[in-house]
Design a protein around this motif. Structure first.
Motif, PDB file in Angstrom:
ATOM      1  N   ILE A  43      11.907   7.484  -6.709  1.00  0.00           N
ATOM      2  CA  ILE A  43      13.140   6.824  -6.445  1.00  0.00           C
ATOM      3  C   ILE A  43      13.073   6.014  -5.005  1.00  0.00           C
ATOM      4  O   ILE A  43      13.766   4.996  -4.874  1.00  0.00           O
ATOM      5  CB  ILE A  43      14.383   7.662  -6.688  1.00  0.00           C
ATOM      6  CG1 ILE A  43      14.396   8.266  -8.210  1.00  0.00           C
ATOM      7  CG2 ILE A  43      15.758   6.764  -6.385  1.00  0.00           C
ATOM      8  CD1 ILE A  43      15.422   9.073  -8.443  1.00  0.00           C
ATOM      9  N   GLY A  44      12.558   6.774  -4.263  1.00  0.00           N
ATOM     10  CA  GLY A  44      12.315   6.192  -2.896  1.00  0.00           C
ATOM     11  C   GLY A  44      11.603   4.729  -2.814  1.00  0.00           C
ATOM     12  O   GLY A  44      11.785   4.229  -1.555  1.00  0.00           O
ATOM     13  N   VAL A  45      11.056   4.353  -3.727  1.00  0.00           N
ATOM     14  CA  VAL A  45      10.398   3.078  -3.667  1.00  0.00           C
ATOM     15  C   VAL A  45      11.671   2.137  -3.601  1.00  0.00           C
ATOM     16  O   VAL A  45      11.485   0.955  -2.829  1.00  0.00           O
ATOM     17  CB  VAL A  45       9.722   2.934  -4.988  1.00  0.00           C
ATOM     18  CG1 VAL A  45       9.302   1.208  -5.155  1.00  0.00           C
ATOM     19  CG2 VAL A  45       8.472   3.418  -5.164  1.00  0.00           C
ATOM     20  N   PHE A  46      12.797   2.400  -4.083  1.00  0.00           N
ATOM     21  CA  PHE A  46      13.936   1.398  -3.885  1.00  0.00           C
ATOM     22  C   PHE A  46      15.060   1.936  -2.821  1.00  0.00           C
ATOM     23  O   PHE A  46      15.678   1.113  -2.338  1.00  0.00           O
ATOM     24  CB  PHE A  46      14.718   1.594  -5.496  1.00  0.00           C
ATOM     25  CG  PHE A  46      13.864   1.082  -6.461  1.00  0.00           C
ATOM     26  CD1 PHE A  46      13.624  -0.164  -6.734  1.00  0.00           C
ATOM     27  CD2 PHE A  46      13.307   2.263  -7.347  1.00  0.00           C
ATOM     28  CE1 PHE A  46      12.776  -0.520  -7.689  1.00  0.00           C
ATOM     29  CE2 PHE A  46      12.678   1.560  -8.457  1.00  0.00           C
ATOM     30  CZ  PHE A  46      12.187   0.519  -8.661  1.00  0.00           C
ATOM     31  N   ILE A  56       0.646  -1.204  -0.065  1.00  0.00           N
ATOM     32  CA  ILE A  56       0.048  -0.028   0.020  1.00  0.00           C
ATOM     33  C   ILE A  56       0.830   1.200  -0.012  1.00  0.00           C
ATOM     34  O   ILE A  56       0.616   2.140  -0.732  1.00  0.00           O
ATOM     35  CB  ILE A  56      -0.930   0.030   1.219  1.00  0.00           C
ATOM     36  CG1 ILE A  56      -1.850  -0.979   1.038  1.00  0.00           C
ATOM     37  CG2 ILE A  56      -1.733   1.286   1.357  1.00  0.00           C
ATOM     38  CD1 ILE A  56      -2.746  -1.642   2.250  1.00  0.00           C
ATOM     39  N   ILE A  57       1.952   1.238   0.879  1.00  0.00           N
ATOM     40  CA  ILE A  57       2.775   2.196   0.743  1.00  0.00           C
ATOM     41  C   ILE A  57       3.457   2.540  -0.485  1.00  0.00           C
ATOM     42  O   ILE A  57       3.741   3.763  -0.913  1.00  0.00           O
ATOM     43  CB  ILE A  57       3.907   2.201   2.037  1.00  0.00           C
ATOM     44  CG1 ILE A  57       2.938   2.337   3.445  1.00  0.00           C
ATOM     45  CG2 ILE A  57       4.868   3.255   2.027  1.00  0.00           C
ATOM     46  CD1 ILE A  57       2.463   3.555   3.493  1.00  0.00           C
ATOM     47  N   LEU A  58       3.947   1.328  -1.148  1.00  0.00           N
ATOM     48  CA  LEU A  58       4.696   1.556  -2.388  1.00  0.00           C
ATOM     49  C   LEU A  58       3.778   2.017  -3.553  1.00  0.00           C
ATOM     50  O   LEU A  58       4.145   2.935  -4.355  1.00  0.00           O
ATOM     51  CB  LEU A  58       5.038   0.151  -2.978  1.00  0.00           C
ATOM     52  CG  LEU A  58       6.017  -0.444  -2.003  1.00  0.00           C
ATOM     53  CD1 LEU A  58       6.424  -1.765  -2.575  1.00  0.00           C
ATOM     54  CD2 LEU A  58       7.637   0.405  -2.114  1.00  0.00           C
ATOM     55  N   ILE A  59       2.395   1.656  -3.613  1.00  0.00           N
ATOM     56  CA  ILE A  59       1.443   2.282  -4.350  1.00  0.00           C
ATOM     57  C   ILE A  59       1.078   3.847  -3.971  1.00  0.00           C
ATOM     58  O   ILE A  59       1.144   4.593  -5.077  1.00  0.00           O
ATOM     59  CB  ILE A  59       0.172   1.569  -4.332  1.00  0.00           C
ATOM     60  CG1 ILE A  59       0.249  -0.054  -5.007  1.00  0.00           C
ATOM     61  CG2 ILE A  59      -1.000   2.240  -5.238  1.00  0.00           C
ATOM     62  CD1 ILE A  59      -0.708  -0.808  -4.672  1.00  0.00           C
ATOM     63  N   VAL A  97       3.859   8.077   4.823  1.00  0.00           N
ATOM     64  CA  VAL A  97       4.961   7.384   3.946  1.00  0.00           C
ATOM     65  C   VAL A  97       6.176   7.733   4.999  1.00  0.00           C
ATOM     66  O   VAL A  97       7.008   6.821   5.173  1.00  0.00           O
ATOM     67  CB  VAL A  97       5.381   8.434   2.703  1.00  0.00           C
ATOM     68  CG1 VAL A  97       6.698   7.710   2.111  1.00  0.00           C
ATOM     69  CG2 VAL A  97       4.403   8.042   1.686  1.00  0.00           C
ATOM     70  N   PHE A  98       6.103   8.791   5.528  1.00  0.00           N
ATOM     71  CA  PHE A  98       7.375   9.403   6.436  1.00  0.00           C
ATOM     72  C   PHE A  98       7.459   8.352   7.677  1.00  0.00           C
ATOM     73  O   PHE A  98       8.533   7.667   8.202  1.00  0.00           O
ATOM     74  CB  PHE A  98       7.051  10.573   7.002  1.00  0.00           C
ATOM     75  CG  PHE A  98       8.084  10.813   8.080  1.00  0.00           C
ATOM     76  CD1 PHE A  98       9.524  11.404   7.985  1.00  0.00           C
ATOM     77  CD2 PHE A  98       7.680  11.218   9.289  1.00  0.00           C
ATOM     78  CE1 PHE A  98      10.453  11.678   8.759  1.00  0.00           C
ATOM     79  CE2 PHE A  98       8.821  11.433  10.379  1.00  0.00           C
ATOM     80  CZ  PHE A  98       9.900  11.732   9.948  1.00  0.00           C
ATOM     81  N   ILE A  99       6.218   8.141   8.328  1.00  0.00           N
ATOM     82  CA  ILE A  99       6.172   7.276   9.305  1.00  0.00           C
ATOM     83  C   ILE A  99       6.331   5.825   9.152  1.00  0.00           C
ATOM     84  O   ILE A  99       7.192   5.095   9.987  1.00  0.00           O
ATOM     85  CB  ILE A  99       4.790   7.360   9.953  1.00  0.00           C
ATOM     86  CG1 ILE A  99       4.268   8.565  10.718  1.00  0.00           C
ATOM     87  CG2 ILE A  99       4.379   5.790  11.014  1.00  0.00           C
ATOM     88  CD1 ILE A  99       5.221   9.093  11.660  1.00  0.00           C
ATOM     89  N   TYR A 100       6.036   5.376   7.987  1.00  0.00           N
ATOM     90  CA  TYR A 100       6.472   3.918   7.537  1.00  0.00           C
ATOM     91  C   TYR A 100       7.788   3.688   7.381  1.00  0.00           C
ATOM     92  O   TYR A 100       8.254   2.740   7.678  1.00  0.00           O
ATOM     93  CB  TYR A 100       5.754   3.714   5.973  1.00  0.00           C
ATOM     94  CG  TYR A 100       5.940   2.223   5.420  1.00  0.00           C
ATOM     95  CD1 TYR A 100       5.391   1.323   5.948  1.00  0.00           C
ATOM     96  CD2 TYR A 100       7.113   2.110   4.498  1.00  0.00           C
ATOM     97  CE1 TYR A 100       5.762  -0.206   5.364  1.00  0.00           C
ATOM     98  CE2 TYR A 100       7.421   1.054   4.094  1.00  0.00           C
ATOM     99  CZ  TYR A 100       6.883  -0.337   4.678  1.00  0.00           C
ATOM    100  OH  TYR A 100       6.935  -1.519   4.142  1.00  0.00           O
TER     101      TYR A 100
END
Length: 113
Positions: free
Chosen positions: A58-61, A4-7, A108-111
Motif C-alpha cells: 500500500i506504501g507504493v501509493f 527501482i524503489i517501487l519495484i 526504502v526508508f531512506i528514499y
C-alpha cells in the motif's frame, strides 16, 4: 531511482506477506524454540511481517505507510539477524538473508524520508 524503489517495495511486500503467513502458521516453530523464544513469538513475528508486507504494498501509493512498513520489517529483520548470531551462535552467513532484507528495507526508508 523512483521506479527501482517501487519495484523493491512490491517484491518486499509480496515476500513478507508470504513469509509472515508461513511464520504465523507455525512452520518455523523449531527455529524460534532453538533461540529460546516462547511460542507466542511465532505469532508476533508472523503478524509483523504480514502486516509490514501489506503496508509495504500500500506504501507504493502512500509514502508514510512505506516508512512504517520499512521500520517494522527492518527492525524485525535486525532482531532476526541478531538472534541468529547472539542466541543461536550461528555464523554470520546464516544471518545474511535477514541482514540483506534489513538493508533493503533501510533503502526504502531512506528514499521516503
Amino acid at each position: 531511482m523512483g521506479i527501482i524503489i517501487l519495484i523493491l517495495q512490491v517484491i518486499l511486500g509480496l515476500f513478507f506477506i508470504m513469509t509472515g503467513f508461513k511464520i504465523f502458521s507455525g512452520e518455523m516453530k523449531q527455529e524460534f524454540a532453538r533461540f529460546g523464544y516462547p511460542p507466542i513469538f511465532n505469532k508476533i513475528t508472523g503478524a509483523f511481517e504480514f502486516i509490514g508486507g501489506i503496508a509495504m504494498l500500500i506504501g507504493v501509493f502512500y509514502g508514510s505507510l512505506a516508512i512504517f512498513a520499512s521500520v517494522l520489517i527492518g527492525l524485525t529483520m535486525l532482531a532476526g539477524a541478531l538472534s541468529h548470531i547472539l542466541l543461536g551462535k550461528d555464523p554470520v552467513t546464516k544471518a545474511m538473508p535477514a541482514i540483506v532484507l534489513f538493508l533493503l528495507n533501510f533503502c526504502v526508508f531512506i528514499y521516503y524520508i
